[in-house]
Motif scaffolding. Structure first.
Motif, PDB file in Angstrom:
ATOM      1  N   ASP A  74       0.865  -1.183   0.000  1.00  0.00           N
ATOM      2  CA  ASP A  74       0.000   0.000   0.000  1.00  0.00           C
ATOM      3  C   ASP A  74       0.899   1.230   0.000  1.00  0.00           C
ATOM      4  O   ASP A  74       1.267   1.758   1.038  1.00  0.00           O
ATOM      5  CB  ASP A  74      -0.916  -0.008   1.220  1.00  0.00           C
ATOM      6  CG  ASP A  74      -2.020   1.029   1.122  1.00  0.00           C
ATOM      7  OD1 ASP A  74      -1.903   1.924   0.274  1.00  0.00           O
ATOM      8  OD2 ASP A  74      -2.999   0.938   1.887  1.00  0.00           O
ATOM      9  N   LYS A  75       1.276   1.675  -1.177  1.00  0.00           N
ATOM     10  CA  LYS A  75       2.307   2.701  -1.315  1.00  0.00           C
ATOM     11  C   LYS A  75       1.878   4.074  -0.816  1.00  0.00           C
ATOM     12  O   LYS A  75       2.689   4.991  -0.713  1.00  0.00           O
ATOM     13  CB  LYS A  75       2.763   2.769  -2.778  1.00  0.00           C
ATOM     14  CG  LYS A  75       3.443   1.494  -3.252  1.00  0.00           C
ATOM     15  CD  LYS A  75       3.874   1.595  -4.691  1.00  0.00           C
ATOM     16  CE  LYS A  75       4.667   0.372  -5.114  1.00  0.00           C
ATOM     17  NZ  LYS A  75       3.918  -0.871  -4.981  1.00  0.00           N
ATOM     18  N   GLU A  76       0.595   4.239  -0.512  1.00  0.00           N
ATOM     19  CA  GLU A  76       0.126   5.530   0.003  1.00  0.00           C
ATOM     20  C   GLU A  76       0.644   5.785   1.420  1.00  0.00           C
ATOM     21  O   GLU A  76       0.777   6.919   1.843  1.00  0.00           O
ATOM     22  CB  GLU A  76      -1.399   5.560   0.006  1.00  0.00           C
ATOM     23  CG  GLU A  76      -2.000   6.864   0.525  1.00  0.00           C
ATOM     24  CD  GLU A  76      -3.509   6.824   0.548  1.00  0.00           C
ATOM     25  OE1 GLU A  76      -4.098   7.809   1.036  1.00  0.00           O
ATOM     26  OE2 GLU A  76      -4.092   5.829   0.093  1.00  0.00           O
ATOM     27  N   TYR A  77       0.968   4.712   2.124  1.00  0.00           N
ATOM     28  CA  TYR A  77       1.354   4.830   3.524  1.00  0.00           C
ATOM     29  C   TYR A  77       2.869   4.737   3.676  1.00  0.00           C
ATOM     30  O   TYR A  77       3.521   3.887   3.085  1.00  0.00           O
ATOM     31  CB  TYR A  77       0.667   3.739   4.343  1.00  0.00           C
ATOM     32  CG  TYR A  77      -0.830   3.870   4.333  1.00  0.00           C
ATOM     33  CD1 TYR A  77      -1.466   4.826   5.108  1.00  0.00           C
ATOM     34  CD2 TYR A  77      -1.600   3.045   3.513  1.00  0.00           C
ATOM     35  CE1 TYR A  77      -2.830   4.958   5.083  1.00  0.00           C
ATOM     36  CE2 TYR A  77      -2.970   3.172   3.486  1.00  0.00           C
ATOM     37  CZ  TYR A  77      -3.592   4.127   4.271  1.00  0.00           C
ATOM     38  OH  TYR A  77      -4.944   4.261   4.238  1.00  0.00           O
ATOM     39  N   PHE A  78       3.394   5.591   4.529  1.00  0.00           N
ATOM     40  CA  PHE A  78       4.825   5.588   4.820  1.00  0.00           C
ATOM     41  C   PHE A  78       5.054   6.258   6.168  1.00  0.00           C
ATOM     42  O   PHE A  78       4.189   6.957   6.695  1.00  0.00           O
ATOM     43  CB  PHE A  78       5.612   6.321   3.731  1.00  0.00           C
ATOM     44  CG  PHE A  78       5.254   7.781   3.578  1.00  0.00           C
ATOM     45  CD1 PHE A  78       5.889   8.757   4.336  1.00  0.00           C
ATOM     46  CD2 PHE A  78       4.275   8.182   2.674  1.00  0.00           C
ATOM     47  CE1 PHE A  78       5.558  10.095   4.198  1.00  0.00           C
ATOM     48  CE2 PHE A  78       3.936   9.518   2.531  1.00  0.00           C
ATOM     49  CZ  PHE A  78       4.578  10.478   3.290  1.00  0.00           C
ATOM     50  N   ARG A  79       6.249   6.039   6.699  1.00  0.00           N
ATOM     51  CA  ARG A  79       6.661   6.769   7.897  1.00  0.00           C
ATOM     52  C   ARG A  79       7.973   7.466   7.594  1.00  0.00           C
ATOM     53  O   ARG A  79       8.783   6.981   6.784  1.00  0.00           O
ATOM     54  CB  ARG A  79       6.783   5.848   9.114  1.00  0.00           C
ATOM     55  CG  ARG A  79       7.932   4.854   9.048  1.00  0.00           C
ATOM     56  CD  ARG A  79       7.893   3.873  10.206  1.00  0.00           C
ATOM     57  NE  ARG A  79       9.005   2.944  10.157  1.00  0.00           N
ATOM     58  CZ  ARG A  79      10.101   3.050  10.898  1.00  0.00           C
ATOM     59  NH1 ARG A  79      10.235   4.068  11.744  1.00  0.00           N
ATOM     60  NH2 ARG A  79      11.065   2.159  10.803  1.00  0.00           N
ATOM     61  N   ILE A  80       8.202   8.578   8.238  1.00  0.00           N
ATOM     62  CA  ILE A  80       9.422   9.353   8.037  1.00  0.00           C
ATOM     63  C   ILE A  80      10.464   8.872   9.039  1.00  0.00           C
ATOM     64  O   ILE A  80      10.247   8.900  10.249  1.00  0.00           O
ATOM     65  CB  ILE A  80       9.149  10.858   8.203  1.00  0.00           C
ATOM     66  CG1 ILE A  80       8.137  11.325   7.153  1.00  0.00           C
ATOM     67  CG2 ILE A  80      10.451  11.645   8.081  1.00  0.00           C
ATOM     68  CD1 ILE A  80       7.637  12.741   7.364  1.00  0.00           C
ATOM     69  N   ILE A  81      11.606   8.449   8.533  1.00  0.00           N
ATOM     70  CA  ILE A  81      12.681   7.950   9.379  1.00  0.00           C
ATOM     71  C   ILE A  81      13.608   9.078   9.816  1.00  0.00           C
ATOM     72  O   ILE A  81      14.045   9.142  10.968  1.00  0.00           O
ATOM     73  CB  ILE A  81      13.495   6.876   8.625  1.00  0.00           C
ATOM     74  CG1 ILE A  81      12.586   5.720   8.216  1.00  0.00           C
ATOM     75  CG2 ILE A  81      14.652   6.366   9.481  1.00  0.00           C
ATOM     76  CD1 ILE A  81      13.252   4.721   7.311  1.00  0.00           C
ATOM     77  N   HIS A  82      13.909   9.996   8.883  1.00  0.00           N
ATOM     78  CA  HIS A  82      14.869  11.060   9.160  1.00  0.00           C
ATOM     79  C   HIS A  82      14.632  12.177   8.159  1.00  0.00           C
ATOM     80  O   HIS A  82      14.344  11.917   6.988  1.00  0.00           O
ATOM     81  CB  HIS A  82      16.303  10.522   9.021  1.00  0.00           C
ATOM     82  CG  HIS A  82      17.375  11.549   9.207  1.00  0.00           C
ATOM     83  ND1 HIS A  82      17.695  12.080  10.439  1.00  0.00           N
ATOM     84  CD2 HIS A  82      18.203  12.153   8.304  1.00  0.00           C
ATOM     85  CE1 HIS A  82      18.676  12.959  10.295  1.00  0.00           C
ATOM     86  NE2 HIS A  82      19.002  13.011   9.015  1.00  0.00           N
ATOM     87  N   SER A  83      14.722  13.410   8.596  1.00  0.00           N
ATOM     88  CA  SER A  83      14.551  14.535   7.680  1.00  0.00           C
ATOM     89  C   SER A  83      15.494  15.664   8.047  1.00  0.00           C
ATOM     90  O   SER A  83      15.889  15.823   9.205  1.00  0.00           O
ATOM     91  CB  SER A  83      13.102  15.045   7.690  1.00  0.00           C
ATOM     92  OG  SER A  83      12.750  15.552   8.964  1.00  0.00           O
ATOM     93  N   VAL A  84      15.859  16.458   7.037  1.00  0.00           N
ATOM     94  CA  VAL A  84      16.764  17.589   7.207  1.00  0.00           C
ATOM     95  C   VAL A  84      16.240  18.759   6.390  1.00  0.00           C
ATOM     96  O   VAL A  84      15.866  18.579   5.216  1.00  0.00           O
ATOM     97  CB  VAL A  84      18.202  17.242   6.747  1.00  0.00           C
ATOM     98  CG1 VAL A  84      19.095  18.476   6.772  1.00  0.00           C
ATOM     99  CG2 VAL A  84      18.798  16.143   7.616  1.00  0.00           C
ATOM    100  N   GLY A  85      16.195  19.952   6.982  1.00  0.00           N
ATOM    101  CA  GLY A  85      15.775  21.141   6.260  1.00  0.00           C
ATOM    102  C   GLY A  85      14.304  21.459   6.452  1.00  0.00           C
ATOM    103  O   GLY A  85      13.583  20.788   7.187  1.00  0.00           O
TER     104      GLY A  85
END
Length: 225
Positions: A74-85
């Protein structure tokens, strides 16, 4: 700007739960039938979880980028592991919609979460343009020159290896004159038995990875992933 149909942005914990289950599974069996021989860890330091991202140096100074772990089914769902900016400047039109609806249409450059399926990919923003890096080749282009420990650790993870944190006997890293050497683990058999091998890998600044040594790390008889 990449235009896509607007939809509600949702994060889902299913991928996170599957990954946690996989980590717990491997943690349970890593001690079973462990090989007595060991790699020489002289000069290596243990890999800690913060090291995965703390020195990351992408090929370009993107205004924003984030590592995502998505659901294969289900490609609509994801979680953010790491972000910058900053994800979206206040003056950007339709930026949030593009950010929230732009997802990988392929499985990603690193597959995990057995016995389920999740995959990692990177989204980056430069001005009004968004970029997806969701194959191994594209992820290598995102990293560019492998000139930091985090670059090397991420590249090896993208190739299917994993680490046991804070245990230099299982996973470690050291700097060399031509790049880095990493000791990492990888599951090479998934059923009857489940076998995990330990690898000594040489990583050049250009991103060329060479297996220097490989040994059986543990074997779990009578089980499957």
């Amino acid at each position: 700007m990449i235009n896509q149909k607007k939809s509600t942005f949702r994060l889902r914990s299913r991928g996170a739960i599957l990954r946690i289950c996989a980590v717990l599974f491997f943690s349970l069996f890593l001690g079973c039938n462990k090989s007595d021989d060991s790699l020489d860890v002289s000069g290596f330091k243990a890999i800690s979880q913060p090291m995965i991202f703390e020195s990351l140096a992408p090929a370009k100074p993107y205004d924003f980028y984030e590592f995502r772990n998505g659901d294969c089914m289900d490609k609509e769902y994801f979680r953010i592991i790491h972000s910058v900016g900053t994800a979206c400047p206040s003056t950007a039109v339709d930026c949030a919609d593009a950010l929230n609806t732009l997802v990988s249409e392929v499985q990603g450059y690193s597959i995990g979460c057995l016995p389920g399926c999740c995959a990692d990919y990177v989204l980056a923003r430069e001005g009004n343009d968004f970029f997806l890096f969701d194959t191994l080749e594209e992820f290598q282009s995102f990293l560019g020159t492998i000139d930091s420990e985090s670059d090397a650790l991420n590249l090896i993870e993208a190739m299917g290896y994993f680490y046991r944190y804070d245990d230099v006997g299982a996973s470690g890293i050291k700097t060399t004159s031509s790049g880095y050497q990493i000791i990492a683990l990888r599951t090479v058999k998934y059923c009857l038995p489940v076998q995990t091998d330990q690898f000594l890998l040489d990583i050049s600044f250009e991103g060329v990875v060479t297996i220097v040594e490989q040994r059986t790390f543990n074997v779990s008889e009578g089980v499957c992933v």
